[in-house]
Design a protein around this motif. Structure first.
Motif: not given
Length: 132
Positions: A14-19, A57-60, A78-79, A64-67
């Motif tokens: 998820a760091l990739i789409p966030v960054a 938004a996709l990375g965030l 979907v993501l 949010s799914l991780v826990p």
């Protein structure tokens, strides 16, 4: 292929789409696009920034799914499905326009091969969780 490893890998991925989402929201001035000599065009700049925001938004959303990753199969699929379709778009660009720089070829492989693998991995973890 444990839950914890899937959580950790998803968080790192998820760091990739966030960054890159944050960078792409710089539009044409994004370091990747700036060096390509793109014209200062409002339509192109606006579209780059829009897609940067969607990518961010996709990375965030992935974070949010991780826990509860074992219970979030639909959103997870979907993501990663969106990532896969992005890879299809890149592959079409390669077919019709030409090859991008090497790292982007690698991203395309990750998107086309990795996305289905991640979905399968999450389903495996979810199934193991249901058995326990």
């Amino acid at each position: 292929m444990t839950r914890r490893l899937l959580q950790a890998t998803t968080a790192v991925m998820a760091l990739i789409p966030v960054a890159t989402g944050v960078l792409t929201m710089m539009g044409i001035d994004d370091p990747i696009y700036h060096t390509s000599g793109l014209p200062r065009d409002a339509l192109l700049d606006g579209n780059l920034r829009f897609f940067g925001g969607v990518w961010l938004a996709l990375g965030l959303a992935m974070w949010s799914l991780v826990p509860r990753i074992e219970h979030e199969g639909r959103l997870f699929a979907v993501l990663w499905g969106a990532v896969f379709l992005g890879g299809v778009g890149r592959a079409l660009s390669m077919a019709f326009v030409g090859l991008p720089p090497a790292p982007f070829i690698g991203f395309t492989v990750l998107e086309l091969v990795g996305a289905p693998a991640f979905i399968a991995w999450q389903r495996h973890v979810a199934a193991q969780s249901a058995v326990q």
